[in-house]
Design an enzyme around this catalytic site. Structure first.
Site, short mmCIF file in Angstrom:
data_model
loop_
_atom_site.label_atom_id
_atom_site.label_comp_id
_atom_site.label_asym_id
_atom_site.label_seq_id
_atom_site.Cartn_x
_atom_site.Cartn_y
_atom_site.Cartn_z
N HIS A 109 4.45 -12.84 19.58
CA HIS A 109 4.41 -14.09 18.59
C HIS A 109 4.60 -14.22 17.20
O HIS A 109 4.73 -16.28 17.19
CB HIS A 109 2.44 -13.79 18.78
N GLY A 110 5.42 -13.74 16.44
CA GLY A 110 5.93 -14.22 15.58
C GLY A 110 5.98 -13.22 14.53
O GLY A 110 5.97 -11.70 14.63
#
Lengths: 415, 450
Positions: B304-305
């Site tokens: 996700h990041g």
């Protein structure tokens, strides 16, 4: 279809810059920049010219601002915070003692209206109904731009020490120290303003529009527009002429202001109203009443007095009367003047309400607007036109922070 | 060919330079899959050492691609932080959608190796699969087997077109009318460094503001992402593709396990099929199962990041899932209580997910607990953070987290006036979206950073 009158389209000035800018150093980057410019151009067509687009945007944004203001108004603790004075009911015989009363300071409240232009936050301020702004960027970004602007301005000044260079800044309320008392929760840019003014070197004079008290701000700047009012423009004019004549008295003293002409039929909703789409606040529209000499044919200042006094002016709700009222001749020449002084003004929209008046004190005045993005060969222009004085006069968020990135001083070539 | 061409133009519109990266990914994965298949044909056996080496090379190449663009600066700043260095970062821009299309093409190569799907010998069809514009930017992660036949033999029809259009409109409305509006509230209270938005004064926000911000963020991320999935599924259907569902009303989940069966289904399925099960899944000893679960969730967070907050978020859910499966089996069967538990779990999960730094997690939690005061609704309104249109968006969002539209559409199948009303509502929603987009310029898309 527009030309035939079948539809009405309007350029709403909603221009977007390319989303990305690549350094113009390689063929690939140049090609990518062309692609980005093409995309922005396509977007600018449909955001500016689709029939009805501008009316829909304006009306819906107005409704939104109105609703929001009503919503906050319904929660407002008190619209009128001015305390009534206390009087002493006891009297001595037939003598009535009247005590002197002092007005309590007004407590201002600000309602956030939106960020219509993407770089300013707009606030409706009451009980004195006016709209003012705060810059949206954080301090680091503002200061980074400020340092660049300082370098550019000093570069331009240093490029030609044979002319008398003057700086005049259209100061904003946020540049004043009292600003956080009016718009709570926002910071003042006074430190940055002061730093900028102190860092500019080599001028014969520096000045700024007085907004250092709330009263001065309300007098010198429109309530619903970011520009100076008629009084503010005249005040700026006298500041500038006094500054210049202190060094070169041959340009004479400021022309006297006879008064203000007010057009009672105009409800001015200026740039701040227009960009925030908030129509509730409006003000009267006044212009200066001055007598200026006859300028050169074709370079004479014209105003729209006849149109306004007869009621034939633009009656759209957010009509830009500030921009519409005066024409913008360039250059402006007064053959009857024999000051031996020619002026170059590097300006912006603040110039519109002052250049024609300032020019009346010079033999010839030339205007350069960096937002035209045309290159100015500074020294060559000075030599060819016999420029003796240069005035850099812009609104503070432009000259200090280059907030719209629309007035690139890098286009003033000094090498 | 037409689909591929338009998809490439679509991608190039946002990323003219990184279109080359996309083309590189198509070509190299096409080669890997083709070579694996040709090797299988030549060797007459499956999953030989050579085929395995090709698969590993393909996975490494794809992960290297995403690793370089997404995690280089994260790795540098982490090393700098651990060893108190000040190593310079490369500031590599993140190509839009790289996390989605890289995982998508990896699934294809793995499925070819496993013989779950036949190899696609036409590079143009493979390109159309990878960069089909409906799902290119933000998913769902489409498995090749889902659309293998439709790539070559799809049939468009009016029913699919109509249903796809309605689905697309619903997704657009979710994104523009709900997500974009509640996003403004969340961003202005919590701040958004990437968007240049400073956080509102924490004392003015107080507990009221913080809770409003977190709830708005929970709505934002759901309607943003599920809205985009709806648009992708809708557009795909209009063209004859039938993508699988990616969201199934996750906010009515009765447990964290149930939540993850309903949220971003294509991603959780990917990690289950390609990481969890190959590691042994739950058919191993308890310590090994815990290890498998934590690896999957750490990777889910990292996907996700490139920030430790995402890793923490993944680990948070990993721990919750383990605890739930081992200790809360009976608890999650209690009606109402199970819903409240699930809501609490994902709300606090979003706090971790939304925070821009590990430190901000604590700040947000402090704010929610009232450490900065109760806050003032008036200050939030005067500051323009609470507006009527945001309230309407939030309330609508809260109502629609339950399957209201599904209920209505079921009734509409049997009641023509209701079906007509639903169509009118769709048209109205489309017009409102147009108006909102015209009047506003605020259009963040959370999953673009992936």
């Amino acid at each position: 279809m527009n030309a035939a009158g079948a539809i009405k389209i309007a350029d709403i000035g909603n221009y977007k810059d390319p989303a990305k800018v690549y350094e113009d150093t390689t063929v690939l980057n140049k090609a990518l920049n062309k692609i980005e410019e093409g995309k922005a151009a396509l977007e600018n067509i449909y955001t500016n010219y689709i029939p009805g687009y501008s009316s829909i945007v304006i009306n819906i944004n107005s409704l939104s601002s109105d609703l929001h203001f009503s919503f906050v108004e319904s929660m407002m603790k008190s619209a009128d915070s001015v305390k009534k004075p206390e009087t002493n009911p006891e009297t001595d015989g037939d003598t009535e003692t009247v005590e002197e009363t002092t007005a309590a300071p007004i407590e201002y409240s600000a309602v956030y209206l939106g960020e219509g232009d993407g770089v300013h936050k707009y606030y409706a301020i009451y009980p004195t109904e006016f709209i003012d702004t705060a810059l949206s960027w954080d301090i680091d970004r503002l200061e980074s731009n400020m340092f660049e602007q300082i370098d550019h301005v000093n570069r331009i000044i240093a490029a030609n020490t044979g002319v008398n260079f003057y700086l005049y800044v259209g100061k904003r309320m946020q540049d004043a120290e009292y600003y956080p008392e009016i718009v709570k929760g926002e910071i003042s840019t006074a430190p940055q303003f002061n730093y900028f003014m102190e860092s500019i070197e080599g001028t014969k004079g520096k000045g700024y529009l007085n907004v250092d008290t709330i009263e001065a701000r309300l007098t010198n700047v429109f309530k619903t527009d970011h520009h100076w009012s008629a009084m503010g423009a005249y005040s700026g004019y006298t500041d500038i002429i006094n500054m210049i004549s202190a060094v070169t008295p041959e340009i004479s003293s400021p022309i006297q202001l006879k008064g203000l002409i007010t057009f009672p039929d105009v409800q001015l909703r200026g740039s701040a109203s227009r960009i925030s789409s908030f129509h509730r606040f409006y003000e009267e529209f006044s212009v200066m009443d001055v007598d200026i000499p006859e300028g050169e044919q074709g370079a004479r200042m014209h105003d729209s007095y006849d149109k306004y006094i007869s009621g034939n002016f633009n009656k759209e709700r957010f009509a830009d009367h500030y921009e519409l009222y005066y024409n913008k001749p360039n250059p402006i020449k007064y053959p009857s003047n024999t000051t031996g002084r020619n002026l170059l003004i590097i300006g912006d929209s603040y110039t519109w309400w002052s250049s024609w008046l300032i020019a009346a004190n010079f033999d010839a005045t030339y205007l350069y607007y960096p937002w035209d993005r045309k290159k100015l060969n500074y020294n060559k222009f000075i030599e060819e036109n016999g420029i003796t004085n240069v005035l850099l006069m812009q609104f503070s968020d432009r000259i200090i922070f280059n907030i719209y990135n629309d007035c690139p001083l890098k286009n003033i070539i000094t090498e | 060919m037409v689909l591929l061409a338009f998809s490439l133009v679509f991608y190039a519109w946002g990323e003219p330079l990184y279109i080359l990266l996309m083309v590189f990914s198509i070509v190299i994965n096409y080669w890997f899959a083709l070579t694996i298949d040709n090797t299988r044909v030549r060797e007459g056996a499956s999953k030989t050492q050579k085929q395995k080496r090709l698969l590993i090379a393909a996975i490494v190449a794809n992960l290297a691609l995403i690793g370089v663009f997404k995690y280089t600066d994260f790795a540098i700043s982490s090393v700098s932080g651990i060893f108190s260095l000040n190593l310079p970062k490369f500031n590599i821009p993140l190509p839009i959608g790289i996390s989605f299309y890289t995982f998508q093409i990896m699934s294809y190569v793995i499925d070819v190796y496993r013989e779950d799907v036949p190899v696609q010998r036409d590079v143009l069809f493979l390109g159309a699969y990878l960069c089909g514009f409906p799902q290119l930017i933000a998913g769902p992660i489409v498995r090749y087997e889902t659309i293998a036949d439709e790539l070559v033999n799809r049939k468009e029809n009016l029913t699919d077109f109509y249903e796809g259009l309605r689905r697309f409109t619903a997704g657009l409305a979710k994104k523009v009318l709900i997500a974009n509006n509640v996003a403004i509230v969340a961003d202005r209270i919590l701040g958004n460094a990437a968007g240049g938005i400073a956080a509102f004064d924490y004392e003015k926000s107080g507990a009221i503001g913080m809770w409003i911000a977190v709830i708005c963020y929970a709505l934002q991320i759901y309607y943003d992402f599920s809205g985009y999935s709806d648009m992708a599924i809708g557009m795909g259907k209009m063209m004859g593709f039938h993508y699988l569902e990616n969201f199934n009303y996750p906010y009515i989940a009765k447990s964290v396990t149930d939540f993850w069966r309903r949220w971003h289904i294509s991603l959780s399925t990917f990690f289950k099929d390609y990481v969890y099960i190959p590691l042994g899944g739950n058919r191993v000893s308890v310590p090994r199962w815990i290890f498998n679960t934590m690896v999957v969730w750490m990777l889910t967070g990292l996907w996700h990041g490139a920030n430790w907050t995402f890793v923490l978020w993944g680990l948070y859910f990993g721990i919750l899932l383990i605890v739930e499966k081992k200790l809360l089996v009976k608890f999650v069967e209690i009606p109402v209580v199970n819903h409240l538990y699930a809501i609490t779990a994902f709300i606090f999960g979003w706090v971790i997910f939304r925070a821009e730094s590990v430190g901000q997690i604590g700040t947000i939690l402090k704010g929610m607990s009232g450490r900065y005061g109760a806050g003032s609704f008036y200050d939030l309104a005067a500051g323009g953070i609470i507006k009527i249109e945001y309230i309407i968006a939030a309330v609508t969002g809260l109502i629609c987290v339950v399957p209201v539209s599904r209920f209505i559409m079921k009734k509409a199948d049997r009641f023509t006036p209701l079906a007509f009303a639903a169509d009118v509502a769709s048209v109205a929603a489309l017009l409102l979206c147009g108006v909102q987009l015209a009047t506003g310029s605020y259009n963040p898309f959370i999953y673009f950073r992936f």
